[in-house]
Design a protein around this motif. Structure first.
Motif, PDB file in Angstrom:
ATOM      1  N   UNK A 166      17.827  31.411  77.130  1.00 13.61           N
ATOM      2  CA  UNK A 166      16.919  31.104  78.390  1.00 13.61           C
ATOM      3  C   UNK A 166      17.410  31.345  79.485  1.00 13.61           C
ATOM      4  N   UNK A 167      18.346  32.169  79.567  1.00 14.96           N
ATOM      5  CA  UNK A 167      18.858  32.623  80.846  1.00 14.96           C
ATOM      6  C   UNK A 167      19.953  31.921  81.901  1.00 14.96           C
ATOM      7  N   UNK A 168      20.216  30.670  80.900  1.00 16.58           N
ATOM      8  CA  UNK A 168      21.348  29.803  81.711  1.00 16.58           C
ATOM      9  C   UNK A 168      22.727  30.472  81.449  1.00 16.58           C
ATOM     10  N   UNK A 169      23.407  30.513  82.397  1.00 17.00           N
ATOM     11  CA  UNK A 169      24.798  30.897  82.384  1.00 17.00           C
ATOM     12  C   UNK A 169      26.112  30.038  82.399  1.00 17.00           C
ATOM     13  N   UNK A 170      26.981  30.219  81.619  1.00 13.80           N
ATOM     14  CA  UNK A 170      28.202  29.408  81.459  1.00 13.80           C
ATOM     15  C   UNK A 170      29.395  30.145  82.089  1.00 13.80           C
ATOM     16  N   UNK A 171      30.244  29.728  83.116  1.00 12.58           N
ATOM     17  CA  UNK A 171      31.331  30.457  83.584  1.00 12.58           C
ATOM     18  C   UNK A 171      32.428  29.898  82.823  1.00 12.58           C
ATOM     19  N   UNK A 172      33.382  30.780  82.354  1.00 10.51           N
ATOM     20  CA  UNK A 172      34.289  30.467  81.220  1.00 10.51           C
ATOM     21  C   UNK A 172      35.557  30.580  81.982  1.00 10.51           C
ATOM     22  N   UNK A 173      35.751  31.250  83.189  1.00 13.19           N
ATOM     23  CA  UNK A 173      37.138  31.328  83.815  1.00 13.19           C
ATOM     24  C   UNK A 173      37.116  32.600  84.595  1.00 13.19           C
ATOM     25  N   UNK A 174      38.052  33.121  84.936  1.00  8.64           N
ATOM     26  CA  UNK A 174      38.647  34.237  85.765  1.00  8.64           C
ATOM     27  C   UNK A 174      39.146  35.349  85.000  1.00  8.64           C
ATOM     28  N   UNK A 175      38.716  36.571  85.072  1.00 10.93           N
ATOM     29  CA  UNK A 175      39.304  37.759  84.650  1.00 10.93           C
ATOM     30  C   UNK A 175      40.559  37.907  85.066  1.00 10.93           C
ATOM     31  N   UNK A 176      40.994  37.562  86.391  1.00 16.34           N
ATOM     32  CA  UNK A 176      42.178  37.367  86.899  1.00 16.34           C
ATOM     33  C   UNK A 176      42.801  36.061  87.103  1.00 16.34           C
ATOM     34  N   UNK A 177      43.581  35.994  87.613  1.00 12.62           N
ATOM     35  CA  UNK A 177      44.408  34.637  87.617  1.00 12.62           C
ATOM     36  C   UNK A 177      44.010  33.496  88.874  1.00 12.62           C
ATOM     37  N   UNK A 178      42.785  33.552  89.415  1.00 12.48           N
ATOM     38  CA  UNK A 178      42.251  32.552  90.452  1.00 12.48           C
ATOM     39  C   UNK A 178      42.774  31.213  89.982  1.00 12.48           C
ATOM     40  N   UNK A 179      43.051  30.183  90.646  1.00 15.08           N
ATOM     41  CA  UNK A 179      43.013  28.991  90.523  1.00 15.08           C
ATOM     42  C   UNK A 179      42.248  28.069  91.146  1.00 15.08           C
ATOM     43  N   UNK A 180      41.452  27.052  90.496  1.00 13.95           N
ATOM     44  CA  UNK A 180      40.509  26.375  91.321  1.00 13.95           C
ATOM     45  C   UNK A 180      41.130  24.913  91.341  1.00 13.95           C
ATOM     46  N   UNK A 181      41.395  24.389  92.701  1.00  7.42           N
ATOM     47  CA  UNK A 181      42.180  23.124  92.831  1.00  7.42           C
ATOM     48  C   UNK A 181      41.047  22.516  93.824  1.00  7.42           C
TER      49      UNK A 181
END
Length: 562
Positions: free
Chosen positions: A440-455
């Protein structure tokens, strides 16, 4: 076989207009509608009053000598002066440089010099943050110089610093700046404003990079005016909406999705506090009969868990945006039921794309709201590609999320190499996020290719912190990783290999960081090691470090998502 590509047409064309002209258009349409409400500053301005104050500041900046493409930095918490500066610079074509109020001396010095700021607007003191002291640590000679005619050794391009606080040697007060407005006529301002083009650069926002140095994403009127407009349009904003903005203005979430989202529709901007405060947000939402509220999931969690939550009448709320991190399903259910935000949206983007490229629509099923970041934004294209080959993948396969369209930045300020590595020859912005698109065109973001941290909604690149920690005389090698945290999603952990014969302590490492880098970049955990886990080819295995740290700290493993 459907490919992981989507684009969104719109019955509404893009706005071909500068931000200054956009504000003037809204003033003409809704002059008496409330534009800006800042209760803690006793500010309650209509659009006509906001326009008068913006024009006065714009004329004052012209009198000060600010010209088109000059960089004007703003280093402040959420205040009415921030918004006046945002729109006044847009009226005269000066480029606003957003400086994170959490920045300390090393970061401030870098941002001012890399952007080439001639002028800086800064706050003075907020709680434990003494901005004057931080600034004077890199410009100790300022107290002996004349305001507006600075010659600073470590900040050679900076000529004038305007303080939002009390008069101080070497600094110009905001009132003193405004007093110069009478030197420039309204006709002179109009002439400058009419000379601008909507593709001109108007904003620089710093985003951390894996090279260890922040990069200045450069955005145009066209980028951010349109993104703010369509973010709010998808929430059915009108001039009757009243938006509470507890997110920081220095970030796109505040100044674009918040301020420009409101101004483009004639809606009301409301700032509950200088920085996020759960009780103030709840109180102002109730008292101002807000219809919309923004925040990252941790903000909504703090509001829902506040001891006085039940005391506030939030029945006027209907919509808002939750972004910056995945939303737990139970939190979304409570936001919809207990906060009455039945039409709350999830958004995804990055500073380099103005920021939003994906957003859920009104009526999106709950499982899509908590399991995806929505569908492609109007006038935007997206695709998911093989990170190695660049080939567009079939739907259902994981790859790198790319986006193209009006929202892609002009580039990184004076950094052609970084720009070329981010935006390919066909205009696609490579985000570095791993994603998957459903049928349906919905997108799930699974993580970073690199090592970004989300705090807590803040994007942190380990390399920047590693580069800083290398300065410590007892640090021989250091690697920074993210580990799960129930409050912030992730926390920082530094693995430190000491210089032989030295014995640094955890407190020593943390104290070295404080006052030099933003508080959210200071590692929560410090582990001293003799060596790092490596592959046979000598590459450090951060995933192994993370697994070992989770086990050692007895943290609940959690899938990390962007």
């Amino acid at each position: 076989m459907a490919l992981s590509y989507a684009s969104a047409a719109s019955e509404e064309p893009l706005l071909g207009i500068t931000i200054g002209d956009l504000l003037d258009r809204t003033i003409a349409r809704h002059p008496d509608n409330e534009a800006l409400v800042v209760p803690y500053q006793d500010v309650r301005w209509t659009y006509r009053q906001l326009g008068e104050r913006v024009d006065r500041l714009a004329r004052a900046l012209l009198a000060l000598g600010v010209e088109k493409r000059d960089r004007v930095g703003i280093w402040s918490t959420n205040r009415s002066e921030w918004t006046l500066t945002q729109f006044a610079t847009s009226k005269i074509g000066a480029i606003l440089v957003n400086i994170n109020p959490s920045y300390r001396s090393a970061e401030l010095e870098y941002a001012l010099n890399q952007s080439g700021c001639r002028f800086l607007v800064m706050t003075d003191v907020f709680k434990s943050s003494d901005y004057n002291a931080v600034f004077e640590s890199i410009a100790p000679e300022i107290g002996s110089q004349r305001a507006g005619e600075l010659k600073l050794e470590r900040l050679p391009k900076l000529e004038c610093v305007v303080t939002l606080g009390a008069e101080r040697p070497g600094l110009m007060t905001f009132d003193a700046l405004l007093a110069r407005a009478d030197e420039v006529s309204a006709d002179q301002l109009a002439s400058v404003q009419h000379s601008l083009d909507f593709d001109d650069p108007i904003n620089i926002q710093y985003t951390s990079g894996t090279t260890g140095f922040p990069k200045g994403a450069t955005l145009s009127h066209h980028n951010i005016a349109n993104n703010g407009y369509f973010v709010a349009r998808l929430m059915n904003f009108t001039h009757a909406d009243r938006l509470v903005i507890p997110v920081p203005l220095y970030h796109c979430f505040g100044m674009v999705m918040g301020n420009l989202g409101c101004v483009s529709h004639g809606a009301t901007m409301i700032y509950p506090a200088q920085v996020f405060d759960a009780e103030a947000t709840l109180r102002v939402s109730a008292e101002e009969r807000a219809t919309a509220l923004y925040g990252v999931p941790t903000m909504f969690i703090a509001e829902l868990s506040h001891e006085a939550f039940a005391d506030f009448d939030l029945t006027s709320l209907r919509t808002g945006i939750m972004a910056g991190a995945p939303c737990p399903v139970e939190v979304m259910k409570r936001v919809q039921s207990e906060m009455h935000m039945n039409e709350v949206a999830i958004g995804y983007g990055m500073t380099e794309t103005s920021p939003v490229s994906m957003q859920t629509r009104i009526g999106t099923p709950l499982e899509k709201q908590v399991g995806t970041v929505g569908q492609v934004h109007p006038h935007v294209e997206i695709k998911i590609v093989d990170p190695e080959t660049g080939t567009t993948l079939p739907r259902g396969q994981m790859g790198e999320f790319c986006t193209r369209g009006y929202s892609v930045m002009l580039g990184y300020w004076e950094n052609e190499e970084a720009t070329a590595s981010a935006i390919d020859a066909n205009g696609w912005m490579h985000t570095g996020d791993l994603a998957v698109m459903d049928d349906e065109g919905y997108v799930n973001i699974a993580g970073r290719i690199k090592d970004m941290i989300i705090r807590g909604g803040e994007n942190i690149y380990p390399r920047e912190i590693e580069e800083f920690l290398y300065r410590h005389p007892k640090v021989q090698e250091v690697q920074v990783i993210g580990v799960p945290d129930s409050k912030y999603g992730e926390e920082l952990m530094a693995w430190v290999q000491p210089v032989p014969g030295s014995a640094p302590t955890e407190a020593e490492i943390k104290d070295f960081c404080r006052g030099q880098i933003a508080h959210y970049k200071v590692p929560r955990y410090v582990k001293f090691v003799d060596a790092f886990p490596m592959t046979v080819t000598g590459k450090i295995q951060k995933f192994k470090m993370r697994e070992d740290s989770i086990a050692e700290l007895q943290l609940a493993p959690a899938e990390r998502t962007a």
